[in-house]
Enzyme design. Structure first.
Site, PDB file in Angstrom:
ATOM      1  N   HIS A 176       1.073  -1.158   0.003  1.00  0.00           N
ATOM      2  CA  HIS A 176       0.003  -0.020   0.059  1.00  0.00           C
ATOM      3  C   HIS A 176       0.849   1.293   0.078  1.00  0.00           C
ATOM      4  O   HIS A 176       2.174   1.249   0.510  1.00  0.00           O
ATOM      5  CB  HIS A 176      -0.618   0.067   1.262  1.00  0.00           C
ATOM      6  CG  HIS A 176      -1.924  -0.945   1.539  1.00  0.00           C
ATOM      7  ND1 HIS A 176      -1.522  -2.298   1.728  1.00  0.00           N
ATOM      8  CD2 HIS A 176      -3.242  -1.070   1.148  1.00  0.00           C
ATOM      9  CE1 HIS A 176      -2.566  -3.139   1.905  1.00  0.00           C
ATOM     10  NE2 HIS A 176      -3.688  -2.331   1.679  1.00  0.00           N
ATOM     11  N   ASP A 189       2.079   1.899   3.244  1.00  0.00           N
ATOM     12  CA  ASP A 189       3.208   1.109   4.004  1.00  0.00           C
ATOM     13  C   ASP A 189       4.496   1.395   3.725  1.00  0.00           C
ATOM     14  O   ASP A 189       5.521   1.564   4.816  1.00  0.00           O
ATOM     15  CB  ASP A 189       3.025  -0.281   3.307  1.00  0.00           C
ATOM     16  CG  ASP A 189       1.679  -0.937   3.407  1.00  0.00           C
ATOM     17  OD1 ASP A 189       0.828  -0.648   4.008  1.00  0.00           O
ATOM     18  OD2 ASP A 189       1.499  -1.839   2.492  1.00  0.00           O
TER      19      ASP A 189
END
Length: 438
Positions: A100, A103
């Site tokens: 993501h 992340d």
């Protein structure tokens, strides 16, 4: 620092079923030929950046248990996290990873600055990938963690939130494209409702359809050749999610004319939460022509929620892989470890052990599934069971050559008295066990 985080410096190797070493593969041999393809090409394993390097080990009743030197919302920490991540990719020898946007880089005050942070780390990824063997299976945008998304992203009642989410996805999709990603995933973590009392269902579904169409339009505009995927999930954190399961998503894609442009990323635990088996969701996606990729994990059957444990159940995996092989295997998709170590598994090497154990279990399951394909006994039984539909009579019915009147007349004329035949479920389950070596 990265090479000092784990206890080993040399990559994990295949040593065969007889090895007693923990940090070694017993069944996963990437070069072993299975049904004409290398095992690595069949399974296309990917490490999930989110769970492996971002999750702090918390749960609803307790805070952080995992202590990582890269935890912190700074770009310096993000670069350190990338160093450790690519070291783990090297040690495991996985061909892919996933992420993501949140992340890999910290969120900033504005969308522009947040997107710049993501691009800076993506540039670092690109440099690392030049000398590494790992590639990007898929990227995605986190449209659920920030409080602005508490009422959804695409389905939010505020069009400004919709616009912010669009800007985030635009950046993540472009970064995925620039890194050579094979897919882009949309997971609507909060695209649902908590109460109908404040929800306009028709409006929100139309918003979601428009958002999906915009993603596909932008994919084509920038020349992204990968697959757009949607990941089903029935509930939690919301009471009801619009991307409930494979069948629900297919209906939504049909409603917006996207059934030939978007495919499905199926997670095992989400399938169970939706009241289905994992293999059912795979088989249905394949039957509908929208099978794409897999998030491989498992849930705890007692807890009834999304525990995201590493998949270690060989019989379950064998049935799932059998359906994948029947569907022709992966094209752009793969097996992404959307799984996290338990909050008590605090040693750095526990990250390696979890992946090794699951890769071995899945590899063992692949061999059983391949044996099912090669022996063909399950396939032969199903073909025989439906053989009547391959007759002239069966083909005439399905081809539109019969009506209720003509069928009723034929039953009377031929005095048809069909009798049921055994479905032999226990026999078939016994065959599966034999393929597993039980």
């Amino acid at each position: 620092m990265p090479e000092e985080f784990f206890s080993i410096a040399e990559p994990v190797r295949y040593e065969g079923p007889e090895t007693d070493r923990t940090l070694a593969f017993r069944w996963y041999d990437p070069d072993r030929m299975v049904l004409g393809r290398r095992m690595e090409e069949h399974l296309r394993f990917a490490v999930c950046y989110w769970h492996s390097f971002t999750w702090p080990g918390g749960d609803p009743f307790g805070g952080q248990t995992l202590l990582r030197p890269w935890f912190g919302d700074t770009m310096e920490k993000a670069r350190l996290k990338a160093d450790v991540a690519f070291e783990m990719f090297r040690l495991l020898g996985v061909p892919f990873f996933t992420f993501h946007d949140r992340d890999i880089a910290p969120e900033a005050e504005s969308l522009a600055e947040s997107n710049r942070n993501v691009r800076e780390i993506a540039d670092l990824f690109g440099k690392k990938m030049e000398s590494a063997s790992v590639r990007l299976l898929w990227g995605t945008a986190n449209l659920f963690s920030n409080r602005r998304y508490m009422a959804g992203a695409a389905t939010n009642p505020d069009p400004e939130v919709f616009a912010y989410a669009a800007g985030q996805v635009k950046n993540a999709l472009e970064v995925t494209h620039e890194l050579g990603g094979a897919n882009y995933v949309l997971w609507g973590g909060r695209e649902g409702y908590e109460t109908l009392l404040n929800t306009d269902l028709k409006r929100e579904l139309n918003q979601l359809g428009r958002f999906l169409s915009m993603v596909v339009e932008h994919k084509e505009k920038i020349g992204f050749k990968g697959t757009i995927l949607i990941e089903p999930k029935p509930q939690e954190p919301t009471k009801h999610q619009y991307d409930f399961d494979v069948g629900t998503i297919y209906g939504m894609l049909q409603a917006f004319g996207l059934e030939d442009r978007v495919k499905i990323n199926i997670e095992q635990n989400h399938a169970i939460l939706a009241g289905h088996s994992f293999e059912h969701e795979i088989a249905l996606a394949a039957a509908l022509g929208i099978f794409g990729s897999i998030d491989i994990n498992r849930g705890d059957y007692q807890s009834g929620w999304d525990t995201d444990q590493f998949a270690m159940n060989v019989p379950e995996m064998a049935l799932a892989l059998y359906e994948i092989l029947k569907a022709g295997g992966f094209t752009t998709g793969g097996l992404n470890f959307d799984a996290k170590i338990r909050r008590q598994s605090i040693d750095p090497d526990d990250l390696l052990i979890a992946h090794i154990g699951s890769m071995d279990a899945i590899a063992r399951a692949l061999l059983a599934a391949a044996d099912m394909m090669e022996k063909g006994d399950l396939k032969s039984f199903v073909e025989e069971r439906y053989s009547g539909w391959e007759s002239d009579f069966g083909r005439s019915i399905l081809g539109g050559g019969e009506s209720l009147e003509s069928l009723a007349a034929q039953v009377a004329e031929k005095d048809l008295r069909p009798q049921p035949k055994s479905g032999k479920q226990e026999f078939l389950e016994m065959l599966v066990d034999r393929h597993l070596g039980v």
